[in-house]
Design a protein around this motif. Structure first.
Motif, PDB file in Angstrom:
ATOM      1  N   LEU A 109       0.826  -1.210   0.000  1.00 59.58           N
ATOM      2  CA  LEU A 109       0.000   0.000   0.000  1.00 59.58           C
ATOM      3  C   LEU A 109       0.862   1.262   0.000  1.00 59.58           C
ATOM      4  N   ALA A 110       1.956   1.239   0.759  1.00 59.15           N
ATOM      5  CA  ALA A 110       2.877   2.380   0.758  1.00 59.15           C
ATOM      6  C   ALA A 110       3.479   2.566  -0.628  1.00 59.15           C
ATOM      7  N   ILE A 112       2.110   1.578  -3.499  1.00 55.79           N
ATOM      8  CA  ILE A 112       1.047   2.058  -4.402  1.00 55.79           C
ATOM      9  C   ILE A 112       0.960   3.580  -4.320  1.00 55.79           C
ATOM     10  N   GLY A 113       0.956   4.091  -3.084  1.00 59.45           N
ATOM     11  CA  GLY A 113       0.923   5.541  -2.911  1.00 59.45           C
ATOM     12  C   GLY A 113       2.099   6.213  -3.584  1.00 59.45           C
ATOM     13  N   GLY A 114       3.287   5.631  -3.419  1.00 57.94           N
ATOM     14  CA  GLY A 114       4.489   6.193  -4.032  1.00 57.94           C
ATOM     15  C   GLY A 114       4.444   6.151  -5.546  1.00 57.94           C
ATOM     16  N   ALA A 116       1.832   6.014  -7.479  1.00 56.04           N
ATOM     17  CA  ALA A 116       0.797   6.928  -7.992  1.00 56.04           C
ATOM     18  C   ALA A 116       1.326   8.355  -8.073  1.00 56.04           C
ATOM     19  N   VAL A 117       2.000   8.797  -7.018  1.00 58.38           N
ATOM     20  CA  VAL A 117       2.540  10.163  -7.029  1.00 58.38           C
ATOM     21  C   VAL A 117       3.656  10.294  -8.062  1.00 58.38           C
ATOM     22  N   VAL A 184       8.053  10.604   2.243  1.00 61.13           N
ATOM     23  CA  VAL A 184       6.658  10.280   1.879  1.00 61.13           C
ATOM     24  C   VAL A 184       6.396   8.772   1.889  1.00 61.13           C
ATOM     25  N   ILE A 185       7.197   7.997   1.123  1.00 60.47           N
ATOM     26  CA  ILE A 185       6.937   6.550   1.055  1.00 60.47           C
ATOM     27  C   ILE A 185       7.191   5.885   2.406  1.00 60.47           C
ATOM     28  N   LEU A 188       4.535   6.970   4.845  1.00 64.26           N
ATOM     29  CA  LEU A 188       3.271   6.289   4.577  1.00 64.26           C
ATOM     30  C   LEU A 188       3.313   4.867   5.135  1.00 64.26           C
ATOM     31  N   TRP A 189       4.457   4.194   4.929  1.00 59.21           N
ATOM     32  CA  TRP A 189       4.614   2.835   5.473  1.00 59.21           C
ATOM     33  C   TRP A 189       4.481   2.860   7.001  1.00 59.21           C
TER      34      TRP A 189
END
Length: 197
Positions: A109-110, A112-114, A116-117, A184-185, A188-189
């Motif tokens: 999930l972390a 995926i967020g990375g 996407a950005v 950020v990554i 997020l994790w």
């Protein structure tokens, strides 16, 4: 090729994002009971997050559809990152179905967020994926296993230097990538660990 460029090329190849992220996924179950017996969940995660997208890149390079396996042409990055996102989401669903440790899902999930950005930024600016990956990995490893792993942070400027020497990125793109991965990554994790763990 001079010695400087040879060292830079080696660093770039050894610490390319698919390899670094694969290692992160392999160790992701280590924060929960059952490791190393649960490592195969990390292997499965790495298959969907890294192996499948990278195999696609290699096939497209061979067919002449992509510039190189580092996808140096910024205009080629966004569609590839979107395809990688699809593979990651499928992997996440499969891992959920087989009751994988939540730590593997948190890592995915972390990422995926990375991704996407990075995909969004790549539409306008060639932020360094190498720097993002190694920075995220170094910070996450230190958070997982403690201060003894902090020396891994030395890899961040080394890999960033390699990207600048090879003229793949500007210093600003490398610095931005490093901050993005490490703050950020990794952040997020860390947040997902607290929320889902």
């Amino acid at each position: 090729m001079g010695e400087r460029r040879r060292v830079a090329r080696t660093l770039t190849e050894v610490f390319q994002p698919p390899a670094v992220v694969s290692v992160l996924l392999l160790i992701s179950p280590a924060v929960q009971p059952g490791f190393p017996g649960t490592i195969w969940f990390g292997v499965l995660g790495a298959f969907f997050v890294c192996v499948l997208p990278f195999a696609y890149v290699l096939i497209m390079v061979r067919l002449g559809k992509l510039s190189d396996h580092h996808v140096s042409d910024r205009t080629e990055r966004a569609p590839l990152l979107m395809l990688a996102l699809v593979s990651v989401v499928v992997g996440l669903l499969v891992l959920n179905l087989i009751n994988a440790p939540t730590s593997v899902s948190e890592m995915i999930l972390a990422l995926i967020g990375g991704i996407a950005v990075l995909a969004a930024v790549s539409l306008v600016w060639k932020i360094s994926g190498h720097a993002s990956a190694i920075s995220a990995a170094a910070v996450i490893a230190a958070l997982m296993f403690g201060p003894a792993w902090l020396p891994l942070l030395l890899l961040v400027p080394a890999v960033g230097w390699s990207r600048v020497v090879l003229r793949a990125h500007t210093p600003a793109q490398v610095i931005a990538g490093s901050l993005f991965g490490g703050v950020v990554i990794a952040g997020l994790w860390w947040a997902l660990r607290g929320w889902l763990g």
